[in-house]
Design a protein around this motif. Sequence first.
Motif, PDB file in Angstrom:
ATOM      1  N   ALA A  40     -76.522 -87.459   2.390  1.00 55.83           N
ATOM      2  CA  ALA A  40     -77.252 -87.458   3.736  1.00 55.83           C
ATOM      3  C   ALA A  40     -76.735 -88.090   4.848  1.00 55.83           C
ATOM      4  N   ARG A  95     -80.355 -80.298   5.116  1.00 53.27           N
ATOM      5  CA  ARG A  95     -80.239 -79.728   4.043  1.00 53.27           C
ATOM      6  C   ARG A  95     -79.532 -78.268   4.166  1.00 53.27           C
ATOM      7  N   ALA A 107     -66.447 -86.146   6.133  1.00 55.54           N
ATOM      8  CA  ALA A 107     -66.378 -87.021   5.051  1.00 55.54           C
ATOM      9  C   ALA A 107     -64.994 -87.252   4.460  1.00 55.54           C
ATOM     10  N   ASP A 188     -63.591 -81.581  -1.036  1.00 56.42           N
ATOM     11  CA  ASP A 188     -64.061 -83.018  -1.582  1.00 56.42           C
ATOM     12  C   ASP A 188     -63.013 -83.545  -2.594  1.00 56.42           C
ATOM     13  N   ARG A 191     -58.990 -84.213  -0.922  1.00 54.86           N
ATOM     14  CA  ARG A 191     -58.709 -84.978   0.406  1.00 54.86           C
ATOM     15  C   ARG A 191     -58.158 -86.246  -0.234  1.00 54.86           C
TER      16      ARG A 191
HETATM   17  O1   DC Z   1     -74.233 -84.530  -1.858  1.00 57.32           O
HETATM   18  P1   DC Z   1     -74.300 -83.703  -0.511  1.00 57.32           P
HETATM   19  O2   DC Z   1     -74.163 -82.318  -0.498  1.00 57.32           O
HETATM   20  O3   DC Z   1     -75.340 -83.989   0.249  1.00 57.32           O
HETATM   21  O4   DC Z   1     -72.827 -84.171   0.437  1.00 57.32           O
HETATM   22  C1   DC Z   1     -72.563 -83.540   1.503  1.00 57.32           C
HETATM   23  C2   DC Z   1     -70.985 -83.831   1.815  1.00 57.32           C
HETATM   24  O5   DC Z   1     -70.722 -85.054   2.132  1.00 57.32           O
HETATM   25  C3   DC Z   1     -70.147 -83.346   0.497  1.00 57.32           C
HETATM   26  O6   DC Z   1     -69.557 -82.152   0.429  1.00 57.32           O
HETATM   27  C4   DC Z   1     -69.032 -84.557   0.409  1.00 57.32           C
HETATM   28  C5   DC Z   1     -69.547 -85.480   1.356  1.00 57.32           C
HETATM   29  N1   DC Z   1     -69.874 -86.853   0.683  1.00 57.32           N
HETATM   30  C6   DC Z   1     -68.911 -87.712   0.513  1.00 57.32           C
HETATM   31  O7   DC Z   1     -67.748 -87.668   0.820  1.00 57.32           O
HETATM   32  N2   DC Z   1     -69.180 -89.053  -0.238  1.00 57.32           N
HETATM   33  C7   DC Z   1     -70.422 -89.296  -0.355  1.00 57.32           C
HETATM   34  N3   DC Z   1     -70.601 -90.572  -0.989  1.00 57.32           N
HETATM   35  C8   DC Z   1     -71.515 -88.288  -0.386  1.00 57.32           C
HETATM   36  C9   DC Z   1     -71.244 -87.045   0.236  1.00 57.32           C
END
Ligand code: DC
Length: 232
Positions: A40, A95, A107, A188, A191
């Motif tokens: 979030a 969301r 991120a 994700d 990276r």
């Molecule tokens: O869990 P989520 O779908 O709400 O997360 C959204 C994005 O945030 C996800 O694609 C990757 C990033 N994220 C991250 O890099 N590290 C985290 N601890 C949580 C989420």
Amino acid sequence: MSRQQGVPVIAIDGPSGSGKGTIARRVANALGWHLLDSGALYRLVALAAERRGIGLADTEALAGVAADLNVRFGTGADQDEEIWLDDELVTEAARTEEAGAGASAVAALQPVRDALLSRQKAFRRPPGLVADGRDMGTQVFADAVLKVFLVATPEERAKRRHKQLKDKGIDVSLAALSRDIENRDRRDSERPVAPLVPAEDARILDSSGRSVDAVTKTVLDWIAELGIAGQG
Ligand code: DC
């Protein structure tokens, strides 16, 4: 050891749609512990940046947004998560798939992750914390007493997301959603900074074809088996 470090953390990481958010909330409620939905925070950085007209290429400005994020988490009448940004209720906006894609992009930027680190650590308060995300067990709370890496087949994850969105009246095609999930997973996982990988000492839990109750029970059984107790 500082007082905060002695507070137990349960890390629940995994890809989108694996059920981490739901399971983390159930476990936190069952234990009476605090909850951190770290995704979030990334979603809110993307949302706040969009509202201020900051592009995804402006790393410095994005890190500034992350550092100054005025966010509050609450619980609605039905025990659902409520997210407030600058005193505006943004649960729904945070969301959406767009916010998720934006979150995945911001991120990947190390300065953004750095700016959110101390904020995430501040959630660690007695009696304990259940933290869900991608790097809870590998980076933010590497000393977590239990690390769960929740997985599910891509088909099941897309179906779950589809149902979630449909229940909210949002109509997205299953094929488009599968593609989005696949892209987000790839970004994700590949990276260079804090990629989505299970911690070496994580327990892998496959939620495919299992009910929320059954998966929650497995985690609670592990907690009992390990003799994990809250502090204070
Ligand atoms: O869990 P989520 O779908 O709400 O997360 C959204 C994005 O945030 C996800 O694609 C990757 C990033 N994220 C991250 O890099 N590290 C985290 N601890 C949580 C989420």
